[in-house]
Structure formats: C-alpha cells, structure tokens
Design a protein around this motif. Structure first.
Motif, PDB file in Angstrom:
ATOM      1  N   ARG A   1       1.585  -3.863  24.110  1.00  0.00           N
ATOM      2  CA  ARG A   1       2.398  -5.071  24.166  1.00  0.00           C
ATOM      3  C   ARG A   1       3.635  -4.878  23.299  1.00  0.00           C
ATOM      4  NH1 ARG A   1       1.496  -8.863  19.799  1.00  0.00           N
ATOM      5  NH2 ARG A   1       0.082  -7.962  18.242  1.00  0.00           N
ATOM      6  N   SER A   2       4.699  -5.534  23.711  1.00  0.00           N
ATOM      7  CA  SER A   2       5.919  -5.507  22.932  1.00  0.00           C
ATOM      8  C   SER A   2       5.746  -6.353  21.679  1.00  0.00           C
ATOM      9  CB  SER A   2       7.076  -6.065  23.774  1.00  0.00           C
ATOM     10  OG  SER A   2       8.240  -6.218  23.000  1.00  0.00           O
ATOM     11  N   VAL A   3       6.209  -5.847  20.535  1.00  0.00           N
ATOM     12  CA  VAL A   3       6.170  -6.589  19.284  1.00  0.00           C
ATOM     13  C   VAL A   3       7.545  -6.498  18.626  1.00  0.00           C
ATOM     14  CG1 VAL A   3       3.702  -6.211  18.909  1.00  0.00           C
ATOM     15  CG2 VAL A   3       5.347  -4.571  17.985  1.00  0.00           C
ATOM     16  N   GLU A   4       7.770  -7.350  17.649  1.00  0.00           N
ATOM     17  CA  GLU A   4       9.036  -7.344  16.931  1.00  0.00           C
ATOM     18  C   GLU A   4       9.195  -6.032  16.170  1.00  0.00           C
ATOM     19  OE1 GLU A   4      11.390  -9.936  13.457  1.00  0.00           O
ATOM     20  OE2 GLU A   4       9.429 -10.582  14.237  1.00  0.00           O
ATOM     21  N   LEU A   5      10.401  -5.500  16.209  1.00  0.00           N
ATOM     22  CA  LEU A   5      10.704  -4.270  15.472  1.00  0.00           C
ATOM     23  C   LEU A   5      10.700  -4.578  13.982  1.00  0.00           C
ATOM     24  CD1 LEU A   5      11.622  -1.276  15.550  1.00  0.00           C
ATOM     25  CD2 LEU A   5      13.977  -2.107  15.668  1.00  0.00           C
ATOM     26  N   THR A   6       9.780  -3.954  13.254  1.00  0.00           N
ATOM     27  CA  THR A   6       9.673  -4.212  11.823  1.00  0.00           C
ATOM     28  C   THR A   6      10.534  -3.235  11.038  1.00  0.00           C
ATOM     29  OG1 THR A   6       7.786  -2.728  11.468  1.00  0.00           O
ATOM     30  CG2 THR A   6       7.294  -5.004  12.152  1.00  0.00           C
ATOM     31  N   ARG A   7      10.940  -3.663   9.856  1.00  0.00           N
ATOM     32  CA  ARG A   7      11.766  -2.806   9.002  1.00  0.00           C
ATOM     33  C   ARG A   7      10.998  -1.543   8.613  1.00  0.00           C
ATOM     34  NH1 ARG A   7      16.019  -2.592   5.487  1.00  0.00           N
ATOM     35  NH2 ARG A   7      15.657  -1.538   3.495  1.00  0.00           N
ATOM     36  N   GLU A   8       9.717  -1.697   8.280  1.00  0.00           N
ATOM     37  CA  GLU A   8       8.910  -0.556   7.851  1.00  0.00           C
ATOM     38  C   GLU A   8       8.836   0.505   8.938  1.00  0.00           C
ATOM     39  OE1 GLU A   8       4.428   0.283   6.026  1.00  0.00           O
ATOM     40  OE2 GLU A   8       4.756  -1.417   7.389  1.00  0.00           O
ATOM     41  N   ALA A   9       8.545   0.070  10.173  1.00  0.00           N
ATOM     42  CA  ALA A   9       8.412   1.022  11.277  1.00  0.00           C
ATOM     43  C   ALA A   9       9.758   1.620  11.659  1.00  0.00           C
ATOM     44  CB  ALA A   9       7.761   0.340  12.476  1.00  0.00           C
ATOM     45  N   ALA A  10      10.800   0.800  11.651  1.00  0.00           N
ATOM     46  CA  ALA A  10      12.126   1.295  12.017  1.00  0.00           C
ATOM     47  C   ALA A  10      12.609   2.356  11.040  1.00  0.00           C
ATOM     48  CB  ALA A  10      13.116   0.136  12.068  1.00  0.00           C
ATOM     49  N   LEU A  11      12.380   2.126   9.740  1.00  0.00           N
ATOM     50  CA  LEU A  11      12.818   3.105   8.740  1.00  0.00           C
ATOM     51  C   LEU A  11      12.056   4.419   8.875  1.00  0.00           C
ATOM     52  CD1 LEU A  11      13.250   0.861   5.575  1.00  0.00           C
ATOM     53  CD2 LEU A  11      15.053   1.963   6.903  1.00  0.00           C
ATOM     54  N   LEU A  12      10.747   4.328   9.140  1.00  0.00           N
ATOM     55  CA  LEU A  12       9.965   5.556   9.292  1.00  0.00           C
ATOM     56  C   LEU A  12      10.398   6.325  10.539  1.00  0.00           C
ATOM     57  CD1 LEU A  12       7.744   7.458   8.392  1.00  0.00           C
ATOM     58  CD2 LEU A  12       6.074   5.985   9.546  1.00  0.00           C
ATOM     59  N   ALA A  13      10.663   5.615  11.630  1.00  0.00           N
ATOM     60  CA  ALA A  13      11.102   6.279  12.858  1.00  0.00           C
ATOM     61  C   ALA A  13      12.438   6.974  12.652  1.00  0.00           C
ATOM     62  CB  ALA A  13      11.202   5.267  13.995  1.00  0.00           C
ATOM     63  N   ALA A  14      13.369   6.300  11.980  1.00  0.00           N
ATOM     64  CA  ALA A  14      14.671   6.906  11.719  1.00  0.00           C
ATOM     65  C   ALA A  14      14.533   8.127  10.814  1.00  0.00           C
ATOM     66  CB  ALA A  14      15.607   5.874  11.095  1.00  0.00           C
ATOM     67  N   GLN A  15      13.656   8.033   9.815  1.00  0.00           N
ATOM     68  CA  GLN A  15      13.404   9.175   8.929  1.00  0.00           C
ATOM     69  C   GLN A  15      12.809  10.338   9.703  1.00  0.00           C
ATOM     70  OE1 GLN A  15      10.627   8.341   5.756  1.00  0.00           O
ATOM     71  NE2 GLN A  15      10.747  10.406   4.901  1.00  0.00           N
ATOM     72  N   ALA A  16      11.907  10.030  10.636  1.00  0.00           N
ATOM     73  CA  ALA A  16      11.254  11.085  11.410  1.00  0.00           C
ATOM     74  C   ALA A  16      12.262  11.849  12.261  1.00  0.00           C
ATOM     75  CB  ALA A  16      10.157  10.484  12.286  1.00  0.00           C
ATOM     76  N   VAL A  17      13.117  11.128  12.964  1.00  0.00           N
ATOM     77  CA  VAL A  17      14.093  11.796  13.826  1.00  0.00           C
ATOM     78  C   VAL A  17      15.119  12.548  12.983  1.00  0.00           C
ATOM     79  CG1 VAL A  17      15.951  11.400  15.492  1.00  0.00           C
ATOM     80  CG2 VAL A  17      13.746  10.270  15.792  1.00  0.00           C
ATOM     81  N   ALA A  18      15.530  11.972  11.872  1.00  0.00           N
ATOM     82  CA  ALA A  18      16.461  12.683  10.991  1.00  0.00           C
ATOM     83  C   ALA A  18      15.843  13.974  10.454  1.00  0.00           C
ATOM     84  CB  ALA A  18      16.875  11.774   9.839  1.00  0.00           C
ATOM     85  N   THR A  19      14.545  13.941  10.195  1.00  0.00           N
ATOM     86  CA  THR A  19      13.851  15.140   9.725  1.00  0.00           C
ATOM     87  C   THR A  19      13.861  16.225  10.798  1.00  0.00           C
ATOM     88  OG1 THR A  19      12.433  13.830   8.264  1.00  0.00           O
ATOM     89  CG2 THR A  19      11.660  16.033   8.849  1.00  0.00           C
ATOM     90  N   VAL A  20      13.622  15.825  12.054  1.00  0.00           N
ATOM     91  CA  VAL A  20      13.661  16.789  13.155  1.00  0.00           C
ATOM     92  C   VAL A  20      15.057  17.403  13.269  1.00  0.00           C
ATOM     93  CG1 VAL A  20      13.469  17.074  15.653  1.00  0.00           C
ATOM     94  CG2 VAL A  20      11.814  15.650  14.430  1.00  0.00           C
ATOM     95  N   VAL A  21      16.082  16.578  13.203  1.00  0.00           N
ATOM     96  CA  VAL A  21      17.452  17.078  13.312  1.00  0.00           C
ATOM     97  C   VAL A  21      17.742  18.064  12.181  1.00  0.00           C
ATOM     98  CG1 VAL A  21      19.886  16.412  13.215  1.00  0.00           C
ATOM     99  CG2 VAL A  21      18.273  15.048  14.564  1.00  0.00           C
TER     100      VAL A  21
END
Length: 290
Positions: free
Chosen positions: A212-232
């Motif tokens: 189900r769709s849920v609100e984008l949380t700050r905690e999850a958004a920051l971790l996702a951005a960190q993850a992709v930045a780490t890959v780059v």
C-alpha cells in the motif's frame, strides 16, 4: 532547408512474460507522451529491435534476467550510452554481493555475508541463528530459504546451487513488513509498505504479499538518498532511477536491497511515479536532428 527534429524515441524494455510492459504501464505511457516523447515497449532479447535508433533505453520489467544473466548483460553492453543506469550498474546490482560492498561502505544495512560453498552457508547461518539464504543472482524472491539450523543445511534438490548471500531473519518483517522508497533523478519521490502473508516472509504478490502507498517519511527518504549516493560514490556512474528496500532492524531503519536494474515502480499502486520518471527520461532525450 534544415530538417525539423524528429520526436525523441524511448524504448521501454520488458521480457516475453510481460510483453505489454509492467503492471500500471499505462500511466508511464501517458506521462511520456505528455513530455513529447514517442515510447515503445520492446523485449530485451528481440533480435529485431534497432537499439541504435533510440534516444533513451529504460529497462523496466526484464524479470527473467536471473536465469539468463550472461545474455542479459551481453545485451546491455551493446546498447550504448542511451541505456539508463547502464551495464556497469547492472553488472554490479544483479549480483547480491553488492550488499557486502554497501555494508563495507558504512551504509546502514541488514547484516550480510557472502557464501560460495555449502560450508560457508552453514557457518553464516549458524552465526545468525535463524537466517535467510538468497541466491546471489535472483529476482522476485525466487530461491530464498529460511534456515533455522545452519549446521545441517543443504540446498534442496530443486533449489539454487549457489553462490549465495546469508542474512539474519529480521523479526520486524512479520509485523512491519518492508518499506520501499522510489528514487528518481536523485530525489526520493514516494514510499510503499509491503507486508508478507502469514505463511511466508516474502512480500512479493506471487507469494501472498500485499502493498500500500504510505506517506514518504523523512527517515526513509534520507536513508534512500544516502543509499543511492553511496552507490554513485562506489561506482562513479549516474543512477537515474531505482528503488531502495528497507526493514527495521535492532531499532533502526536499514537497507535490505537496492534495485537499480529493473526496479518495479508499482505504477498500479503509485501511478504518480510515472511523472518524475517521464521527466527524467525527457531530460536525457535530446531531439534528433538527423
């Protein structure tokens, strides 16, 4: 007289099992058209496709690659710079050893050990107590096993022959499930929660999971951005789009997997994911002048 530029061509790549595209593909089709792009769904192994004619090639639902990885990577290596994310990212991301790489970078991760032999699996599973064993090359949850006694584990006769990765069974999967954040053009855009059935830990729909769709949380958004930045940082390649899967382990949100090759964007549940993806594709589709 100069010829007017033609409409940029986008090839959206799928497989024989999904010839019309991923679930909810209509939202992406409409969004790309609104961007002034011509888009077609094509199968990656169709020898009749002229990949050189495309301005952008976006891999979407090539969900058979795990049985034909060599062929798939060979195809990707021949597409060229029009291929989003690109073959080097695919080669790294289609082998779950990448989880060990990310763990070594300091990214908050579900603990992961690589296992090349049955004895490696036994040692890792025994270390974790109840463990999850996954094929290093696998998609859709296929081949996953829960191991409660690593000391006597053997792959089942119809199971994966290895190599594998081994992780502890994260208890929160039973009540919190898994969280996924969608990253497009470097930005977190949306989030879903996925829950397994009562008889399986896999959250995939074919195993009884729901989402189900849920609100984008700050905690999850920051971790996702960190993850992709780490890959780059690790690979030095652009990551145009992807999905970061997470679980709560020992009180904090950690990455369980990062899907950068053929990430389902769940357009049937989150059709608005199509809008930033179409914008990212349009930004990389230069008008043809020849």
């Amino acid at each position: 007289m100069d010829q007017p530029p033609t409409t940029p061509l986008v090839l959206l790549v799928t497989c024989a099992e999904w010839p019309e595209g991923e679930p909810g593909h209509g939202a992406l089709d409409v969004a790309l058209e609104a961007q002034g792009l011509t888009a077609r769904w094509v199968q990656w192994d169709d020898l009749g496709v002229d990949w050189g004619a495309a301005d952008v090639v976006a891999v979407r639902s090539t969900w058979d690659y795990d049985h034909r990885l060599g062929e798939f990577l060979g195809w990707a290596s021949g597409v060229g710079p029009a291929l989003l994310n690109g073959v080097d990212v695919f080669r790294w991301n289609t082998d779950k050893h990448y989880l060990v790489d990310l763990q070594g970078s300091g990214l908050p991760m579900v603990p992961t050990l690589a296992a090349d032999t049955v004895f490696d699996v036994r040692a890792a599973a025994d270390r974790y107590g109840v463990a999850v064993v996954k094929p290093r090359v696998g998609a859709g949850g296929r081949g996953l096993e829960v191991v409660s006694d690593g000391r006597v584990w053997l792959p089942s006769p119809d199971g994966h022959p290895g190599p594998w990765v081994v992780q502890p069974l994260v208890e929160s999967i039973h009540h919190d499930g898994e969280t996924s954040v969608f990253m497009i053009a470097g930005h977190p855009v949306s989030q879903v929660q996925k829950l397994p059935s009562t008889t399986d830990i896999r959250v995939h729909e074919q195993f009884g999971g729901t989402m189900r769709s849920v609100e984008l949380t700050r905690e999850a958004a920051l971790l996702a951005a960190q993850a992709v930045a780490t890959v780059v940082d690790l690979l030095g390649d652009e990551v145009v789009y992807g999905r970061v899967d997470m679980m709560r382990h020992e009180g904090r949100l950690v990455v369980s997997e990062i899907e950068l090759t053929e990430p389902g964007l769940y357009l049937d549940v989150l059709p608005l994911n199509a809008l930033p993806l179409a914008e990212a594709i349009a930004a990389r589709a230069l008008p043809r002048t020849w």
